[in-house]
Design a protein around this motif. Sequence first.
Motif, PDB file in Angstrom:
ATOM      1  N   ASN A 299      -1.719  29.451  -9.627  1.00 47.47           N
ATOM      2  CA  ASN A 299      -1.401  29.996 -11.040  1.00 47.47           C
ATOM      3  C   ASN A 299      -0.204  29.225 -11.480  1.00 47.47           C
ATOM      4  N   ASN A 303      -0.057  26.351 -14.111  1.00 48.34           N
ATOM      5  CA  ASN A 303       0.803  26.539 -15.370  1.00 48.34           C
ATOM      6  C   ASN A 303       1.611  25.413 -15.552  1.00 48.34           C
ATOM      7  N   GLN A 306       0.027  22.478 -17.126  1.00 45.25           N
ATOM      8  CA  GLN A 306      -0.347  22.898 -18.488  1.00 45.25           C
ATOM      9  C   GLN A 306       0.781  22.586 -19.264  1.00 45.25           C
ATOM     10  N   ARG A 352      -0.479  29.608 -25.092  1.00 45.82           N
ATOM     11  CA  ARG A 352      -1.779  28.696 -25.064  1.00 45.82           C
ATOM     12  C   ARG A 352      -2.817  28.980 -25.756  1.00 45.82           C
ATOM     13  N   GLY A 359      -1.604  35.219 -16.189  1.00 43.73           N
ATOM     14  CA  GLY A 359      -1.610  34.530 -14.792  1.00 43.73           C
ATOM     15  C   GLY A 359      -0.361  35.041 -14.324  1.00 43.73           C
TER      16      GLY A 359
END
Length: 402
Positions: A299, A303, A306, A352, A359
């Motif tokens: 996770n 993240n 991203q 997002r 998450g």
Amino acid sequence: MRKLIPSFRIQILILVLFLMVNAVLFFRNYFLDNLTSFNAGIDALEIESKIAQLHKTYASQLPSDQQAAFREDVEALLETEHQVRLARELFRKDIELYSYFIFIFLTAAALGLFFLSFNLISRPLKRLQEAAGELARGNWTIQVRENRFSPLNDLIVSFNQMVTELEESRRKLVQVEKEMAWRDMARVMAHEIKNPLTPIRLSLDRLEAKVHAGSDQIQEVLEAVVRVIREEVTNLQTLAGEFSQFARLPEAQLRPLKLGPFLEDILQPYRECGVTLALEPGPDAIMGDRVQLKQVVVNLVQNALQASGESPEIQVGVTSGKEEIVLWVSDRGKGIEPDQLEKIFEPYYTRREKGTGLGLAIVKRIVENHGGTIHVTSQTGKGTRFELRFPTTDMSAEGKAP
Ligand SMILES: Nc1ncnc2c1ncn2[C@@H]1O[C@H](COP(=O)(O)OP(=O)(O)O)[C@@H](O)[C@H]1O
Ligand SMILES: [Mg+2]
């Protein structure tokens, strides 16, 4: 230290006894003072010696027939003086006796008074204190027994009322929170399910149109449609998985786990995407659930990916301290604004387009179930660092680690 201070009951008792002893001493001294001055007056007369003096001076001057009568008078006087002395002694003894009686009477009265006031003041206070403790421990239905004769009864009534109102507002709050949580979840769920449904529907429409038109591209279109549908179904599966995990996180199965090898294992597939591992020599064992901790790391890394641009620079590392082991994940991504830092761990908080906001909520819950803490620092435009602190474990069970 607290033991040295006597309880409220003892303090009151000491005070009452002190006042009582003072009262008795006062009465006793008052009587004895009177007696002393009385005695002093009498002593000042020195009756006995004066009588003897008189007798000596005048006896020889009297005619012999009156001398016997005179001696009798003198003896009678001496007898009286003796009786006065005895009476004085008796009087003193009486006073002593009375002072004992007064003492006993005052003791009984004081003790009676003490227990009465104790019952009316101290006991309700103690009950209130216990009730407040119960309240703090989460007993929202606690009530203190009322006592109409206690001067503290108003306080008890207010306390009971307060508890009832607190319970009422707490119930309402829980209700509102529950409703809000459900509404949030329904909103996110609906949004997330609607997203993949649109491309699926559009693809099917397109396929249907081609079939109706008897197009010769059907094979191609079918393949494209299957691809779209498969992709979206996979997204939906991931989503459903995340939701059900959040709703029902199984209890952590804690086993000794060496973080170094563990991280090397799970980060293998991410090596090519710019994720590097920074391990330091030193103890790195914690009590952990492999499956859940993998979820945590994945996770955080996802993240970080991203939040990073085209060429991510992500580091995962372990730093061991005396009592805790820090597992950290840092990136050079876009960072988090200071006012968002507190919110990112809340369920459904996401920035997002395709995020669920679950998450980090799951990560935080897992870390806390491991007896650890999670902390984030970030600078917008520079990057973010998550630090997870776990208590160390004695790795004598090293060999047994799964
Ligand atoms: N490494 C990071 N860098 C920048 N922002 C982050 C990072 N990690 C999390 N965030 C922010 O926190 C939000 C919540 O994250 P998360 O709970 O994982 O939900 P989701 O990934 O579904 O959005 C993200 O939308 C993002 O805005
Ligand atoms: Mg996420």
